[in-house]
Design an enzyme around this catalytic site. Structure first.
Site, PDB file in Angstrom:
ATOM      1  N   TYR A   1      11.212   7.489  15.642  1.00  0.00           N
ATOM      2  CA  TYR A   1      11.161   7.562  14.171  1.00  0.00           C
ATOM      3  C   TYR A   1      12.284   8.465  13.641  1.00  0.00           C
ATOM      4  CZ  TYR A   1       8.847   8.152   9.584  1.00  0.00           C
ATOM      5  OH  TYR A   1       8.533   8.176   8.243  1.00  0.00           O
TER       6      TYR A   1
ATOM      7  N   ARG B   1       0.846  -1.209   0.000  1.00  0.00           N
ATOM      8  CA  ARG B   1       0.000   0.000   0.000  1.00  0.00           C
ATOM      9  C   ARG B   1       0.877   1.253   0.000  1.00  0.00           C
ATOM     10  NH1 ARG B   1      -2.120   0.390   6.314  1.00  0.00           N
ATOM     11  NH2 ARG B   1      -0.334   1.621   7.003  1.00  0.00           N
ATOM     12  N   GLY B   2       0.204   2.398  -0.013  1.00  0.00           N
ATOM     13  CA  GLY B   2       0.879   3.688   0.161  1.00  0.00           C
ATOM     14  C   GLY B   2       2.010   3.927  -0.824  1.00  0.00           C
TER      15      GLY B   2
ATOM     16  N   ASP C   1       8.154 -10.809   6.987  1.00  0.00           N
ATOM     17  CA  ASP C   1       8.448  -9.692   7.880  1.00  0.00           C
ATOM     18  C   ASP C   1       9.934  -9.384   7.703  1.00  0.00           C
ATOM     19  OD1 ASP C   1       9.202  -8.138  10.076  1.00  0.00           O
ATOM     20  OD2 ASP C   1       7.632  -8.997  11.343  1.00  0.00           O
TER      21      ASP C   1
ATOM     22  N   ASN D   1      11.039  15.764  14.916  1.00  0.00           N
ATOM     23  CA  ASN D   1       9.602  16.021  14.978  1.00  0.00           C
ATOM     24  C   ASN D   1       9.096  15.657  16.369  1.00  0.00           C
ATOM     25  OD1 ASN D   1       7.160  16.863  13.976  1.00  0.00           O
ATOM     26  ND2 ASN D   1       6.746  14.964  12.853  1.00  0.00           N
TER      27      ASN D   1
ATOM     28  N   LYS E   1       5.102   8.692  20.164  1.00  0.00           N
ATOM     29  CA  LYS E   1       4.894   8.947  21.601  1.00  0.00           C
ATOM     30  C   LYS E   1       5.899  10.017  22.006  1.00  0.00           C
ATOM     31  CE  LYS E   1       1.957   5.788  22.930  1.00  0.00           C
ATOM     32  NZ  LYS E   1       0.627   6.273  23.239  1.00  0.00           N
TER      33      LYS E   1
ATOM     34  N   ALA F   1       9.602  -0.277   3.428  1.00  0.00           N
ATOM     35  CA  ALA F   1       8.784  -0.643   4.592  1.00  0.00           C
ATOM     36  C   ALA F   1       9.225   0.181   5.797  1.00  0.00           C
ATOM     37  CB  ALA F   1       8.926  -2.135   4.896  1.00  0.00           C
ATOM     38  N   GLY F   2       8.261   0.733   6.489  1.00  0.00           N
ATOM     39  CA  GLY F   2       8.589   1.553   7.652  1.00  0.00           C
ATOM     40  C   GLY F   2       7.363   1.697   8.524  1.00  0.00           C
TER      41      GLY F   2
HETATM   42  P1  NAD Z   1       2.322   2.814   5.106  1.00  0.00           P
HETATM   43  O1  NAD Z   1       2.152   2.554   6.546  1.00  0.00           O
HETATM   44  O2  NAD Z   1       1.119   3.262   4.317  1.00  0.00           O
HETATM   45  O3  NAD Z   1       2.945   1.525   4.372  1.00  0.00           O
HETATM   46  C1  NAD Z   1       4.066   0.852   4.887  1.00  0.00           C
HETATM   47  C2  NAD Z   1       4.057  -0.583   4.394  1.00  0.00           C
HETATM   48  O4  NAD Z   1       5.175  -1.265   4.995  1.00  0.00           O
HETATM   49  C3  NAD Z   1       2.790  -1.330   4.808  1.00  0.00           C
HETATM   50  O5  NAD Z   1       2.251  -2.034   3.705  1.00  0.00           O
HETATM   51  C4  NAD Z   1       3.290  -2.264   5.900  1.00  0.00           C
HETATM   52  O6  NAD Z   1       2.535  -3.484   5.996  1.00  0.00           O
HETATM   53  C5  NAD Z   1       4.728  -2.518   5.451  1.00  0.00           C
HETATM   54  N1  NAD Z   1       5.544  -3.005   6.570  1.00  0.00           N
HETATM   55  C6  NAD Z   1       5.616  -2.488   7.823  1.00  0.00           C
HETATM   56  N2  NAD Z   1       6.408  -3.247   8.602  1.00  0.00           N
HETATM   57  C7  NAD Z   1       6.860  -4.259   7.830  1.00  0.00           C
HETATM   58  C8  NAD Z   1       7.717  -5.367   8.057  1.00  0.00           C
HETATM   59  N3  NAD Z   1       8.253  -5.579   9.267  1.00  0.00           N
HETATM   60  N4  NAD Z   1       7.988  -6.206   7.037  1.00  0.00           N
HETATM   61  C9  NAD Z   1       7.441  -6.002   5.806  1.00  0.00           C
HETATM   62  N5  NAD Z   1       6.622  -4.955   5.529  1.00  0.00           N
HETATM   63  C10 NAD Z   1       6.325  -4.107   6.520  1.00  0.00           C
HETATM   64  O7  NAD Z   1       3.497   3.881   4.996  1.00  0.00           O
HETATM   65  P2  NAD Z   1       3.830   4.958   3.834  1.00  0.00           P
HETATM   66  O8  NAD Z   1       3.252   6.263   4.235  1.00  0.00           O
HETATM   67  O9  NAD Z   1       3.507   4.414   2.497  1.00  0.00           O
HETATM   68  O10 NAD Z   1       5.404   5.079   4.045  1.00  0.00           O
HETATM   69  C11 NAD Z   1       6.346   4.313   3.311  1.00  0.00           C
HETATM   70  C12 NAD Z   1       7.747   4.724   3.743  1.00  0.00           C
HETATM   71  O11 NAD Z   1       7.920   6.122   3.545  1.00  0.00           O
HETATM   72  C13 NAD Z   1       8.051   4.459   5.215  1.00  0.00           C
HETATM   73  O12 NAD Z   1       9.386   4.054   5.355  1.00  0.00           O
HETATM   74  C14 NAD Z   1       7.835   5.806   5.851  1.00  0.00           C
HETATM   75  O13 NAD Z   1       8.551   5.941   7.057  1.00  0.00           O
HETATM   76  C15 NAD Z   1       8.357   6.721   4.762  1.00  0.00           C
HETATM   77  N6  NAD Z   1       7.819   8.091   4.850  1.00  0.00           N
HETATM   78  C16 NAD Z   1       6.493   8.363   4.717  1.00  0.00           C
HETATM   79  C17 NAD Z   1       6.062   9.680   4.806  1.00  0.00           C
HETATM   80  C18 NAD Z   1       4.610  10.065   4.630  1.00  0.00           C
HETATM   81  O14 NAD Z   1       4.305  11.240   4.718  1.00  0.00           O
HETATM   82  N7  NAD Z   1       3.698   9.129   4.371  1.00  0.00           N
HETATM   83  C19 NAD Z   1       6.962  10.702   5.073  1.00  0.00           C
HETATM   84  C20 NAD Z   1       8.303  10.391   5.225  1.00  0.00           C
HETATM   85  C21 NAD Z   1       8.728   9.080   5.107  1.00  0.00           C
END
Ligand code: NAD
Length: 449
Positions: free
Chosen positions: A355, A218-219, A262, A349, A296, A290-291
């Site tokens: 994070y 996703r995302g 995972d 932040n 908190k 993945a993140g």
């Molecule tokens: P999201 O939560 O929508 O998607 C993250 C995906 O990673 C999920 O599908 C989740 O199931 C998967 N995931 C989590 N833990 C996992 C694991 N242990 N093993 C395998 N898969 C795992 O997040 P997003 O918003 O799409 O963010 C994607 C990346 O971009 C992340 O690293 C996030 O930190 C970074 N990011 C996002 C933003 C933002 O504004 N959305 C900003 C800065 C950085």
């Protein structure tokens, strides 16, 4: 995820009202439309400001892309201005070119581009040389803050001896001019070496490449898989078993392989290598996307909140990179690693000590990997998104989310595709000379550098 305010200030009566009240008016950004063939690279004429062999080389590159290139002020709408500053040796020499840029900014089309091309300052430089080269930092970042209507300003910084004809200089120029860089604003791309090759087809630069994308269900991760596939790559998508159904949907869309695992498990890299090599025989690109967040205040932080974020966001990447780099013959043309950092890892932040620590750690890891991967072994780069419209940011309380969206020069959140486009560029053959870079995709977020 949609931004209702952006729609309101761009339509009918509310558009006029917002204008009268002097409210922020974010513009619809110029993005790549895969359905539209023959979309022009830039929305108007191209202008090159500067003299000498570097400016001539850049004008030739633009002509090679069939752009209408002018060295003096053209009539009509300007789609992009490239300001070449590589030959300057003192701050006083900048005036003519900068003021020439100023005189045409009112003719810049919506979604237009300003790109500076300069040389990296080095502590060994004469002070006057270092002064003018570093001056470009403040200049470009200020220009980007003055542009409106979805126009952006970014810079290319060439290392010593690197010509503007080097593959990554040309690749960076094309990326920054194009709709692919919609949410990259106020940033510099550093070209350190002459490595890299121009793709045979600029619309499918990843043809024949095999890419692994973690968190692809996703995302941002799902969009990375789609963009890498659009650019020609075969994709292996990884996500946790709980996200198996969505992962399968995304991988079906891109004709890729879904692997449920995972990434914190000790055998994650071994399983990825086994699946990718048994199907495709190689891995060229790994996108560590993945993140997780477990926000908190530090005073309320439980061990699990801290440890889980560090385990997923950085420890898993470190362990997997070790295995990818140790695997013989995995990447015959060099391994391209791209990691997701975050502006929270740069500026910090509130509520995100865990994070912020993990994402800054990703930046440190990337910079240390870069020299280990140089000399044909590949590249390691990171992308630091700012506020991107995803399920992760949809969980932020409504008012905080509204404010966070406006705190950048483009006055809106980015879309997952904006991050994906930047990753696809850094993973592409033409970016082989860009290594150890942390490129922000944040619309020039007002926090941090
Ligand atoms: P999201 O939560 O929508 O998607 C993250 C995906 O990673 C999920 O599908 C989740 O199931 C998967 N995931 C989590 N833990 C996992 C694991 N242990 N093993 C395998 N898969 C795992 O997040 P997003 O918003 O799409 O963010 C994607 C990346 O971009 C992340 O690293 C996030 O930190 C970074 N990011 C996002 C933003 C933002 O504004 N959305 C900003 C800065 C950085």
């Amino acid at each position: 995820m949609s931004d209702a305010y952006l729609e309101l200030v761009n339509s009918g009566v509310t558009k006029t009202l917002a204008k009268k009240l002097g409210l922020p008016r974010p513009a619809h950004l110029r993005r790549t439309d895969p359905a539209a063939v023959d979309t022009p690279l830039i929305p108007g004429r191209a202008m090159v400001i500067g003299e000498g062999p570097d400016a001539d080389a850049i004008a030739r590159t633009l002509l090679g892309w069939d752009l209408d290139v002018h060295r003096n002020v053209p009539d009509g709408r300007i789609g992009a201005v490239v300001v070449v500053l590589t030959d300057l040796t003192r701050p006083e020499q900048a005036s003519q070119r900068v003021l020439a840029l100023g005189s045409v900014l009112r003719s810049l089309a919506p979604g237009g581009r300003v790109v500076t091309v300069s040389r990296a300052a080095d502590p060994g430089d004469e002070p006057a040389v270092a002064a003018v080269r570093t001056g470009v930092d403040g200049l470009l970042r200020s220009i980007a803050k003055e542009l409106r209507a979805g126009a952006t300003g970014n810079g290319i910084v060439l290392g010593d001896q690197i010509s503007p004809d080097a593959p990554s200089a040309v690749g960076a120029l094309r990326f920054l001019l194009s709709a692919r860089s919609a949410f990259v604003d106020g940033q510099f791309v550093h070209v350190n070496t002459a490595d890299g090759v121009a793709p045979a087809d600029w619309t499918r630069p990843l043809q024949g490449r095999v890419a692994v994308v973690t968190g692809a269900a996703r995302g941002i991760g799902a969009e990375i898989a789609r963009v890498l596939h659009r650019d020609g790559a075969q994709v292996l998508g990884v996500d946790v078993p709980a996200a198996g159904e969505s992962l399968a949907t995304v991988m079906n869309q891109v004709g890729g392989i879904a692997l449920q695992l995972d990434i914190t498990s000790g055998d994650a890299a071994a399983r990825i290598i086994e699946r990718a090599t048994s199907r495709y025989g190689r891995i060229d690109i790994v996108v560590h996307n993945a993140g997780i967040t477990r926000d908190k205040l530090l005073a309320n932080m439980k061990p699990d909140h801290w440890d889980s974020v560090v385990a997923v966001n950085v420890e898993a990447q470190l362990r997997m990179n070790g295995a990818f780099l140790a695997a013989d013959g995995l990447s015959p043309d060099g391994l391209r690693l791209v990691s997701l950092a975050s502006t929270s890892g740069i500026a910090g932040n509130r509520g995100q000590t865990n994070y912020g620590f993990s994402k800054a750690a990703v930046i440190g890891m990337t910079r240390a990997l870069a020299p280990r991967l140089a000399d044909g072994a590949g590249t390691a780069n990171a992308v630091a998104p700012g506020f991107i419209e995803t399920e992760m940011t949809a969980r932020i309380p409504a008012l905080t989310r509204q404010v966070a969206r406006r705190l950048n020069s483009l006055q809106q959140g980015g879309q997952p595709v904006d991050v994906a486009e930047t990753i696809a560029f850094l993973a592409s053959p033409q970016a082989g000379g860009i290594n150890g870079e942390v490129l922000r995709v944040c619309g020039q977020n007002l926090v941090g550098q």
